[in-house]
Scaffold this active site. Sequence first.
Site, short mmCIF file in Angstrom:
data_model
loop_
_atom_site.label_atom_id
_atom_site.label_comp_id
_atom_site.label_asym_id
_atom_site.label_seq_id
_atom_site.Cartn_x
_atom_site.Cartn_y
_atom_site.Cartn_z
N CYS A 20 0.78 -1.41 0.02
CA CYS A 20 -0.07 -0.03 0.14
C CYS A 20 0.90 1.15 -0.16
CB CYS A 20 -1.05 -0.01 1.30
SG CYS A 20 -0.11 0.18 2.72
N CYS A 23 3.41 1.74 2.67
CA CYS A 23 4.66 0.86 2.45
C CYS A 23 5.54 1.52 1.68
CB CYS A 23 4.39 -0.38 1.89
SG CYS A 23 3.31 -1.45 2.57
N ASP A 436 12.45 28.00 -30.51
CA ASP A 436 13.54 28.35 -31.27
C ASP A 436 13.14 28.27 -32.90
OD1 ASP A 436 16.28 28.87 -31.74
OD2 ASP A 436 16.24 26.71 -32.39
N ASP A 635 16.72 22.63 -30.31
CA ASP A 635 17.16 21.59 -30.93
C ASP A 635 18.77 21.80 -30.83
OD1 ASP A 635 17.63 23.45 -32.99
OD2 ASP A 635 17.75 21.83 -34.43
#
Length: 750
Positions: A20, A23, A436, A635
Amino acid sequence: MTSHSSKLSPHLLMIEGASCASCVNKIEGALRQVRGVETAEMNLAQRSVSIVGNVQESTLISAIRGAGYDAHSVDGKDEETLFDEKEEADRSYYNKLIREATIALSLGIPLMIYGLFIGEMTVSTNTERVAWLIVGILTFAVMATSGRHFYKGGWKSFRSHNANMDTLIMLGTGAAWIYSMIVVLFPLLLPIMARHIYFEATAMIIGLINLGLALEVKARGRTSEAIKRLIGLQAKTARVVQHGTERDIAIEDVVLDDILRIRPGEKIPVDGLVVEGKTTIDESMLTGEPMPVEKYEGDSVAAGTLNKTGSILFKATLVGKDTALAQIIDMVKHAQNSKPPIGRLVDIIAGYFVPAIMIIAVASGLLWLNFGPTPAVAFAVVSATTVLIIACPCALGLATPMSVMVGVGKAAEVGVLIRNGEALQTASKITTMVLDKTGTITLGKPKVTDLILAGEQSEKEVLKLAASIESGSEHPLAVAIVESAKEKGIEVTKAGNFNAIAGHGIEGDVDGIHVLFGNERLMHSKDINIDAYADKAQALAVEAKTPMFIAGDGTLIGIIAVSDPIKKDSIEAIQRLQRNGIRVVMLTGDNRATAEAVAKKVGVSEFFAEVLPQDKTEKIMELQMENEIVGMTGDGINDAPALAIANVGFAIGTGTDVAIESSDIILMRGSLHGLADAIAVSKATLKNIKQNLFGAFIYNVAGVPIAAGILYPFFGILLSPVVAGAAMAFSSLTVVTNANRLRFFKPQSH
């Protein structure tokens, strides 16, 4: 924006015994206390934890065991082996849970039918005592077999001073069984009205929760379909060409620079460069782009893509874990294991949730004991048990990771790689997208369109000087000039005293001539008179061409104009972003006139031109100070700092490694449609997470007061522990099923 500071490889451990959200909190907390651990993120849906840090695996496993759980390493195993092992483990676990559910329900269902339709679940005679004693022993057998993992987990948690789902089940079913055994063995200790048996509740709860877990495991397997498909793209063998002969070898035996043969219909086994032949390749499984791509000598090919028509030879450039496909699988797995901020909040809540429920259960029992009607003891046991069972936070722990797993996988299917959970969540809130220009809005493959002479040199001489000084650069404009010179048969020489001036241009010596090549700012800074040609440069810029001035020995000798075509789908993709209410801004180092021409063509009203690389981050920060949630798409190397500082950085997958490394989300296609797709998937995933959390909390928040008996004074209703067990199992199943709905989501392209 998530930090990219850590370059340490993550450790991946499989967890045993976690059930759960609390945990998850305990395991992550234990790992973060280990010296050297930078981050620890657990995915309850996958029962795995990813740890980044300079620390031994044995130390990490010891910390997990200290928290009351177990773990084992999967590092060093290939993806397919891991996936097969996980599928086999899930299949085995599912069969075990079904077996345990069957055993428990085989006792629980007949007992429940008896109590509802045949007789009363009470002890009045010695015969009934003997009969119920046998039933009590059978129930204990169910607890020891079908419920063993709950009690084992609960005891481990108790010993490590923790509390989790197993603790609640152990206390709830244990209390019901112990109370029932007291009724059977010592009936005279209790008033007649309190001599009720709850063995059917214990058996039914164990059976229903096991059944719920089994159905959850079954549904959970479907969330890994994206990874399964990616792994399935990997070829098993490769045809290597050596000394004029061809033979098939295992994919693991391919080494760098091997020459490989690919025939029509075969998968590309590793990344490489075509050295002979031409073909078309279907790259849709990696990029989401449906149209096959033509490949010629010198073009790159990627592992996992499908050769369609021709037979080619190619040289292996990346093998094993270094191929693009292996990197994609690794990124998707890492992202599926990461948590968005909303998931971390749930984990914190869950850490306090179980102890709070235990307190509520005790308080509820005491209230019934002191103020409840006869039999007060029976009512107290029922209410406390029901509170413990209905509040198990299984669904809470699954709500976020299930959706993230499916959402990240769905994004990968459309060519969008999401690197972390934070980016997945933040992308849904983007208000401004900064683009860009070169290589993002445009193709990034410019061509020389005009050459205007301003001195005594010929076109060939001017082009030779420009190409020679640009020959060492990888900038798209430089590549265009060098290629133009080569097409005209001009021999390029090496430049001496080379110097790149950021945001301005370059200078160097070519054949004894000191050459300056760049924009208007460079010419002004070097006192080169360009007044007579300023209007011509402006006219070129208005046509969306980039004019560059070239000077030799202090005098202007020409203007070279380069045009970079706009990607065919950029206009439509930008319109898609704008229709979704996102403000689109273009950012470029190009001159204002060219930038304005491009912006006008693609329908962008806001743009920043002549921006130096170091100033791009300032523009992003300015927008953020206007309370905008900023996405940045680029890029190139010069985009990396801006990508890193944006709320979400999007890198074009065809761009540079530095830009990709600085980003949160990678667009494999190179199309700006990937931006709208990423945002759409992000919004759908976040919506799904919120639905799951609502579903999980509604069971717990609404269920706990009802279980405690809040309706009894008004309507005479007290929830049965069996109904609580069914509701708790159903809540987990609801969350998993809802998360799987995301698999059918398709971003709208128009």
